[in-house]
Design an enzyme around this catalytic site. Structure first.
Site, PDB file in Angstrom:
ATOM      1  CE  LYS A   1      -3.777  -2.594   2.284  1.00 21.35           C
ATOM      2  NZ  LYS A   1      -5.122  -2.400   2.944  1.00 21.35           N
TER       3      LYS A   1
ATOM      4  N   GLY B   1      -7.860  -5.230   7.025  1.00 24.99           N
ATOM      5  CA  GLY B   1      -7.088  -4.156   7.971  1.00 24.99           C
ATOM      6  C   GLY B   1      -7.817  -4.090   9.365  1.00 24.99           C
TER       7      GLY B   1
END
Ligand code: PEP
Length: 265
Positions: free
Chosen positions: A12, A182
């Protein structure tokens, strides 16, 4: 039918290039003595600005293998032009990528990516000889209202529209329930396997049995060293797309190691 498992790390928007290079070296050196044949295909998706740093240390094992491949986290479908802030598949290939993640829920949610855009990206990636990792997944609300399967099958049909069976067979899909990304909440392994088997049946309808037997379908969503063995033991789960746990050398290497334990059994 045996499909080579994939363990992919999505970094990311994390790390400057020096840290990215160190992390990559930590993964690479750990596996330098291990034969690629007993390993899953490892894929790392760094930020665009770290691609060159990472690809400069990619593989020097001398055997021509590609134990650790590099992926872009996104791409544009055009080759070049007036698309400020975008990156083309050719540019990713030039920087050492052989895979591209597309349709990640964060791109769909924060950057308004549509199924149509994801389909154009998939076609562009395949036409340049790279492999798309096509993400799909449902929100908690969609799951609770019982539309998980229809939602995901719609995403997959749209992403694969107009792509040949041969190209679909080479592609990779990542099933990532959005509520598990997440959050530390992993989807129950049997349920993840059920959804992935459903995706495989959609691929069979769209592209035929051979493509559905060949395509690799990964699970993503809070994968950790402690969860991977059970996930990998399921019939249709071919690997994992890992976010948070791919940012630490020990946890990512442990995920690879625990995957190998299942591969040999
Ligand atoms: C992801 O971003 O694709 C992902 C699965 O993240 P995490 O492993 O942190 O849930």
């Amino acid at each position: 039918m045996s499909r080579k498992p994939i363990i992919a790390g999505n970094w990311k928007m994390n790390m400057l290039s020096s840290d990215a290079k160190s992390l990559f070296e930590g993964i690479k050196s750990h596996w330098s003595e291990t034969s690629a044949t007993v390993m899953p295909q490892v894929i790392i998706a760094p930020t665009f600005t770290s691609l060159w740093a990472v690809s400069s240390v990619k593989c020097s094992c001398g055997c021509g293998c590609d134990k650790i491949a590099i992926a872009g986290q996104n791409c544009h479908w055009e080759s070049s032009g007036a698309y400020t802030g975008e990156i083309s598949v050719e540019m990713l290939a030039d920087a050492g990528c052989s895979y591209v993640i597309i349709g990640h829920s964060e791109r769909r949610q924060y950057f308004s990516e549509t199924d149509e855009m994801i389909n154009k990206k998939a076609k562009s990636i395949l036409s340049k000889g790279l492999i798309p990792i096509i993400c799909c997944g449902e929100t908690l609300e969609q799951r609770e209202s019982g539309i998980t399967d229809s939602w995901i099958s719609g995403q997959i049909r749209a992403a694969l529209d107009g792509i040949s069976s041969e190209d679909i067979a080479k592609s990779v899909i990542a099933y990532e329930p959005i509520w598990a990304i997440g959050t530390g909440k992993t989807c129950d392994a049997d349920e993840a396997n059920r959804v992935i088997a459903m995706i495989r049946s959609v691929v069979k309808e769209v592209a035929g049995e051979s493509a559905s037997n060949s395509i690799r379908i990964l699970y993503g969503g809070s994968v950790k060293p402690e969860t991977i063995a059970e996930q990998m033991s399921k019939s249709d789960i071919d690997g994992a797309l890992v976010g948070g746990a791919s940012l630490k050398v020990d946890s990512f290497n442990k995920i690879i190691e625990n995957t190998m334990t299942v591969m040999v059994n």
